[in-house]
Design an enzyme around this catalytic site. Structure first.
Site, PDB file in Angstrom:
ATOM      1  N   LYS A  76       3.246 -19.308   6.039  1.00  0.00           N
ATOM      2  CA  LYS A  76       2.491 -19.735   7.212  1.00  0.00           C
ATOM      3  C   LYS A  76       2.070 -18.492   7.996  1.00  0.00           C
ATOM      4  O   LYS A  76       2.689 -17.436   7.838  1.00  0.00           O
ATOM      5  CB  LYS A  76       3.335 -20.686   8.075  1.00  0.00           C
ATOM      6  CG  LYS A  76       4.320 -19.986   9.030  1.00  0.00           C
ATOM      7  CD  LYS A  76       4.889 -20.978  10.011  1.00  0.00           C
ATOM      8  CE  LYS A  76       5.732 -20.278  11.057  1.00  0.00           C
ATOM      9  NZ  LYS A  76       4.969 -19.612  12.103  1.00  0.00           N
ATOM     10  N   ARG A  90       0.808  -1.216   0.000  1.00  0.00           N
ATOM     11  CA  ARG A  90       0.000   0.000   0.000  1.00  0.00           C
ATOM     12  C   ARG A  90       0.841   1.267   0.000  1.00  0.00           C
ATOM     13  O   ARG A  90       0.358   2.330  -0.379  1.00  0.00           O
ATOM     14  CB  ARG A  90      -0.923  -0.010   1.216  1.00  0.00           C
ATOM     15  CG  ARG A  90      -2.092  -0.970   1.070  1.00  0.00           C
ATOM     16  CD  ARG A  90      -2.959  -1.017   2.293  1.00  0.00           C
ATOM     17  NE  ARG A  90      -2.264  -1.606   3.430  1.00  0.00           N
ATOM     18  CZ  ARG A  90      -2.857  -1.947   4.572  1.00  0.00           C
ATOM     19  NH1 ARG A  90      -4.147  -1.748   4.729  1.00  0.00           N
ATOM     20  NH2 ARG A  90      -2.162  -2.485   5.553  1.00  0.00           N
ATOM     21  N   LYS A 123       9.632 -19.806  24.190  1.00  0.00           N
ATOM     22  CA  LYS A 123      10.310 -18.514  24.222  1.00  0.00           C
ATOM     23  C   LYS A 123      11.001 -18.350  25.577  1.00  0.00           C
ATOM     24  O   LYS A 123      10.618 -18.962  26.565  1.00  0.00           O
ATOM     25  CB  LYS A 123       9.295 -17.381  24.040  1.00  0.00           C
ATOM     26  CG  LYS A 123       8.526 -17.424  22.726  1.00  0.00           C
ATOM     27  CD  LYS A 123       9.359 -16.881  21.597  1.00  0.00           C
ATOM     28  CE  LYS A 123       8.522 -16.686  20.342  1.00  0.00           C
ATOM     29  NZ  LYS A 123       9.336 -16.194  19.203  1.00  0.00           N
ATOM     30  N   LYS A 164      16.049 -25.602   5.379  1.00  0.00           N
ATOM     31  CA  LYS A 164      17.345 -25.585   6.061  1.00  0.00           C
ATOM     32  C   LYS A 164      18.188 -26.777   5.603  1.00  0.00           C
ATOM     33  O   LYS A 164      17.698 -27.898   5.522  1.00  0.00           O
ATOM     34  CB  LYS A 164      17.150 -25.621   7.578  1.00  0.00           C
ATOM     35  CG  LYS A 164      16.518 -24.357   8.153  1.00  0.00           C
ATOM     36  CD  LYS A 164      16.326 -24.490   9.647  1.00  0.00           C
ATOM     37  CE  LYS A 164      15.677 -23.248  10.246  1.00  0.00           C
ATOM     38  NZ  LYS A 164      16.566 -22.084  10.199  1.00  0.00           N
ATOM     39  N   HIS A 172       6.302 -26.317  11.614  1.00  0.00           N
ATOM     40  CA  HIS A 172       7.731 -26.617  11.519  1.00  0.00           C
ATOM     41  C   HIS A 172       8.102 -27.968  12.127  1.00  0.00           C
ATOM     42  O   HIS A 172       8.726 -28.815  11.481  1.00  0.00           O
ATOM     43  CB  HIS A 172       8.552 -25.533  12.225  1.00  0.00           C
ATOM     44  CG  HIS A 172       8.383 -24.171  11.656  1.00  0.00           C
ATOM     45  ND1 HIS A 172       8.233 -23.933  10.313  1.00  0.00           N
ATOM     46  CD2 HIS A 172       8.347 -22.951  12.250  1.00  0.00           C
ATOM     47  CE1 HIS A 172       8.117 -22.629  10.110  1.00  0.00           C
ATOM     48  NE2 HIS A 172       8.185 -22.018  11.262  1.00  0.00           N
ATOM     49  N   HIS A 222       9.856 -22.700   6.057  1.00  0.00           N
ATOM     50  CA  HIS A 222      11.288 -22.452   5.877  1.00  0.00           C
ATOM     51  C   HIS A 222      12.167 -23.455   6.627  1.00  0.00           C
ATOM     52  O   HIS A 222      13.326 -23.631   6.285  1.00  0.00           O
ATOM     53  CB  HIS A 222      11.653 -21.020   6.281  1.00  0.00           C
ATOM     54  CG  HIS A 222      11.640 -20.766   7.762  1.00  0.00           C
ATOM     55  ND1 HIS A 222      10.525 -20.319   8.436  1.00  0.00           N
ATOM     56  CD2 HIS A 222      12.615 -20.894   8.693  1.00  0.00           C
ATOM     57  CE1 HIS A 222      10.806 -20.177   9.709  1.00  0.00           C
ATOM     58  NE2 HIS A 222      12.059 -20.524   9.909  1.00  0.00           N
ATOM     59  N   ASP A 264       2.345 -21.845  16.439  1.00  0.00           N
ATOM     60  CA  ASP A 264       3.433 -21.157  15.749  1.00  0.00           C
ATOM     61  C   ASP A 264       4.566 -22.089  15.346  1.00  0.00           C
ATOM     62  O   ASP A 264       5.239 -21.852  14.339  1.00  0.00           O
ATOM     63  CB  ASP A 264       3.980 -20.040  16.651  1.00  0.00           C
ATOM     64  CG  ASP A 264       4.901 -19.090  15.901  1.00  0.00           C
ATOM     65  OD1 ASP A 264       4.524 -18.630  14.817  1.00  0.00           O
ATOM     66  OD2 ASP A 264       6.006 -18.813  16.406  1.00  0.00           O
TER      67      ASP A 264
END
Length: 517
Positions: free
Chosen positions: A173, A67, A365, A207, A265, A203, A260
């Protein structure tokens, strides 16, 4: 009229000559969301590097779209800043950039506006003539997931999904928010595109060290006979991050660790580790075996979720003399958020190879370190001839362990027992180590470099297929349903630790402990 592209300088002749082996056809790449972080940090640096190494045709073009109002020159200058800043393990060459920049164009527009697609169509026609792209177009949806279906519908409405050459779409994703939304999105996509033109990117599969799992398993006869329930006691997959949500609190609050990381993954990593050997190493056979494996994963019953899945959320702590905020204190996060910043799940694969072998997957995390690896623990010998004396009595020597390191130190380590020097038959564990970087002595391509080349070449081996996405959602959906109707006593682990106590207890019930990476 053709645009004259400046010749590239000589490339280091010591680099692997096989980088020239896969030639990709001329094409144009349209990046929706070109002003976003993914484009700046990953996509444009990867495309520049591919251009530098001559792994893509010089008859190619990149058309950025977002945009933000920009001219071609303004877009080129912004991307120059990004590429020079985020280029990984590679030099930024001004002469190469000048040639590369001639292939960059920009079309401002909103994905919801019809006129944006007409402007894009005109630019593609212009680029096809000036850069001889052959009508081949790769659309990359680097946008908010809520725009995926609408963007594809409008590509179809404006006939942009058809042309003189091939047309493919890469979708980032998350692919859906749950099983129902993923299935709905697939239905909407297939109203415009055939499955062979849809490239769902993960991704992790790009790897080098994840791809090396296939070479390690199926290229070496020494390991395949041991790769089953008779010899493997358990498998642990860890994806730990030392950082927090890094300003993405609003997004992460809606996603959580299970969605996530594990749904996409890490379930794909598990499938790569546990799949059956393909009869032929091609895209169809490799993806068939991954899909079969995911369909064989036992779907946990709602009443058993508490036994086989653990949710966690980090709280405030002092780590290394630095005060760390808890998740609920992060910007844009609800102070009462029930989001899982840590998730651990026990999976069982109901097939003859892996029956009753637990696959433990954890991700989180604010862990003590950044590490992603796979640890395959083999059964102990049937008779402990070389037990070791301890203050509490005798204990068995630690079992054999094979560790496949994905990041940050890519490689493979095999732990076995050896006699200690001196008199007596005392043994201790030692390791044989393979380091990916030092062994080959050359730069490892980034995941996005690999995946972009594959998409342009029409090789979907490392991309996820519709049935694989569906299967991976099915194995986490019961957990999401139970957690969505639960109220957790968060936070339940301090920042800088390996997760909640309940995660250790989950393994203890099976007689196992988490390995410390």
């Amino acid at each position: 009229m053709s645009v004259l592209v400046q010749p590239l300088p000589d490339v280091n002749p010591l680099q692997d000559s096989l980088r020239f082996a896969r030639r990709v056809p001329p094409c144009a790449i349209v990046i929706f969301g070109a002003s976003g972080d993914l484009s700046k940090r990953k996509l444009l640096p990867s495309l520049y590097r591919l251009f530098y190494e001559r792994r893509i045709s010089q008859n190619f073009a990149v058309i950025g779209s977002s945009r933000t109002a920009m001219s071609d020159e303004q877009f080129r200058e912004r991307m120059r800043e990004s590429v020079s800043k985020f280029l990984e393990d590679a030099p930024f060459d001004e002469d190469v950039w000048k040639s590369f920049a001639q292939c960059l164009f920009y079309v401002a527009g909103d994905l919801s506006e019809e006129a944006s697609y007409e402007r894009l169509k005109s630019k593609l026609d212009e680029v096809e003539k000036s850069h001889q792209t052959g009508g081949n177009v790769l659309f990359y949806l680097s946008t908010q997931p809520s725009y995926y279906a609408e963007a594809i519908r409008k590509l179809g409405a404006h006939q942009l999904h058809k042309g003189n050459g091939w047309r493919r779409v890469i979708i980032e994703k998350p692919f859906g928010h749950d099983l129902a939304s993923a299935r709905k999105l697939n239905e909407e996509i297939h109203q415009v595109l055939v499955e062979s033109d849809v490239y769902r990117i993960d991704h992790y599969l790009g790897k080098e060290t994840v791809q090396n799992i296939l070479a390690f398993r199926f290229g070496n006869g020494i390991f395949e006979p041991l790769w089953n329930r008779r010899y493997v006691d358990n498998v642990q997959i860890t994806a730990a991050e030392s950082i927090g949500v890094e300003g993405r609190g609003g997004y992460y609050q809606e996603a959580g660790a299970l969605r996530d990381m594990i749904q996409n993954h890490l379930s794909q990593v598990m499938a790569t580790i546990a799949m059956e050997p393909p009869t032929v190493f091609d895209a169809a056979n490799v993806r068939d075996e991954r899909a079969k494996l995911l369909r064989a994963v036992r779907v946990v019953k709602p009443d058993d979720v508490a036994k086989y899945a653990v949710a966690g959320q980090y709280g405030p702590a002092n780590v290394g003399g630095q005060d760390i905020l808890g998740f609920r204190q992060e910007p844009s996060v609800d102070p009462n958020a029930q989001t899982d910043t840590y998730a651990a799940v026990t999976f069982f694969i109901d097939n003859w190879r892996w029956a009753d072998v637990p696959f433990y997957i954890r991700t989180g995390k604010r862990m003590p370190k950044r590490v992603t690896d796979i640890a395959i623990q083999f059964n102990a010998p049937p008779l402990g001839l070389f037990s070791q004396e301890t203050k509490g009595g005798l204990r068995e020597a630690r079992p054999n362990l094979l560790v496949l390191r994905i990041q940050p130190e890519e490689g493979i380590s095999l732990r076995f027992l050896s006699k200690s020097p001196g008199s007596g038959m005392r043994v201790r564990p030692v390791s044989m180590d393979f380091n990916y970087g030092s062994s080959f002595g050359e730069r490892t391509p980034t995941a996005y470099e690999t995946l972009l080349v594959d998409a342009m070449a029409g090789d979907p081996t490392l991309y996820t297929r519709q049935d694989m996405v569906d299967a991976s959602w099915q194995i986490v959906q019961p957990i999401l349903d139970v957690w969505g109707n639960s109220k957790f006593d968060f936070p339940n682990y301090p920042a800088g630790t390996w997760g909640p106590k309940a995660s250790d207890e989950m393994l203890a019930r099976q007689g196992h402990v988490w390995r410390v990476p």
